[in-house]
Design a protein around this motif. Structure first.
Motif: not given
Length: 311
Positions: A244-246, A1-3, A301-305, A289-291
């Motif tokens: 989700h975003t960062d 997923m892009h920024p 990058a992981r949080n953007r999903r 809800l960050p991971v």
């Protein structure tokens, strides 16, 4: 997923004075030959290679648009093998003639142009934010700049080619991304079903958006097809598509962006793949809800999903 909106600064800057650290020495006053600087590139006849830098792996902010209201260019963050070339144009040739030759030669090889612009009004302000600080194209502040960028299949993945031409200089940047780096991540309906059965939710790999927007990238097709296959195989399954975003940028703006992206996925599944709209809902939670750690690029990058949650 892009920024979610703002990619990290690449750190690649071409001020037009001397080679970059680690760059191979330019062939001063040497006529450019087809395929010698990069296999995809056929330099304009009479051009002189002034600088060449090749990085086995780097990040790159590809300019893909111009927001006239914000007076800023829009970028897409890419990673992979990066080759940057700078040529002196032969005298007596217009920037229009030069760039059309590059465009025609690359189109014949299979390049699909994503964006192009001509002049300051279309391309945006050159100094703000500054193309040289974005991706190393030091095109100055003059109005006679022409630019295009596109993508094509190359090796096991994609190549992204960007070309900027002024009356005296031509910049050619080639970013070669492996299949995994361009969103061609393998995802299958069985794995999605297993994740939902185990946890009640599952992340969908391979869904990509334009930077800062809710526009689905073409690379998302494979992942969307597998989600549709999952839902066709389980007619009673109802899902909530969660975006989700960062944490970069304004919290409420990220909530809205994630909502729009979740809705874009929902609409694609209903309009393009025939899934009953009553089986899908959409929700954006932004960065709530960050991971992973938002203080690192890898974490962001992981949080953007995009996730699917069983209803």
């Amino acid at each position: 997923m892009h920024p979610s909106g703002q990619g990290s600064r690449s750190g690649i800057g071409d001020r037009g004075a001397g080679p970059h650290p680690g760059a191979s020495a330019p062939a001063q006053n040497a006529p450019a030959a087809a395929g010698t600087d990069h296999p995809l590139i056929i330099p304009y006849t009479g051009s002189t290679l002034r600088q060449r830098q090749a990085d086995a792996f780097n990040e790159y902010r590809r300019i893909v648009g111009h927001d006239t209201r914000a007076r800023q260019v829009q970028t897409e963050r890419l990673e992979g093998k990066l080759t940057r070339l700078r040529y002196d144009n032969p005298p007596g040739r217009s920037s229009l003639e030069v760039i059309r030759n590059y465009r025609d030669a690359l189109t014949v090889q299979g390049l699909n142009v994503d964006y192009e612009c001509n002049g300051r009004d279309e391309c945006g302000s050159i100094r703000n934010p500054g193309w040289n600080t974005l991706n190393g194209m030091n095109v100055g502040a003059g109005g006679d700049v022409r630019y295009f960028t596109g993508r094509m299949r190359w090796g096991a993945g994609n190549a992204y080619v960007s070309v900027a031409v002024t009356p005296v200089l031509t910049y050619v940047h080639v970013l070669e991304a492996a299949a995994m780096d361009t969103g061609m991540v393998s995802v299958d309906a069985a794995a999605l079903a297993a994740g939902l059965a185990r946890d009640g939710r599952v992340e969908v790999q391979g869904i990509y958006f334009d930077t800062g927007r809710a526009s689905l990238r073409p690379e998302s097709r494979e992942a969307l097809e597998q989600v549709a296959l999952l839902m066709r195989g389980q007619p009673e399954l109802r899902l909530n598509v969660v975006g989700h975003t960062d944490s970069t940028g304004d919290f409420q703006a990220n909530i809205q962006l994630s909502q729009n992206r979740a809705e874009a996925v929902r609409l694609a599944l209903t309009a393009q793949y025939g899934i009953d709209a009553g089986r899908l809902s959409a929700q954006g939670v932004g960065s709530a809800l960050p991971v992973a750690d938002n203080d690192t690029e890898e974490g962001r990058a992981r949080n953007r999903r995009v996730e699917l949650v069983r209803q």
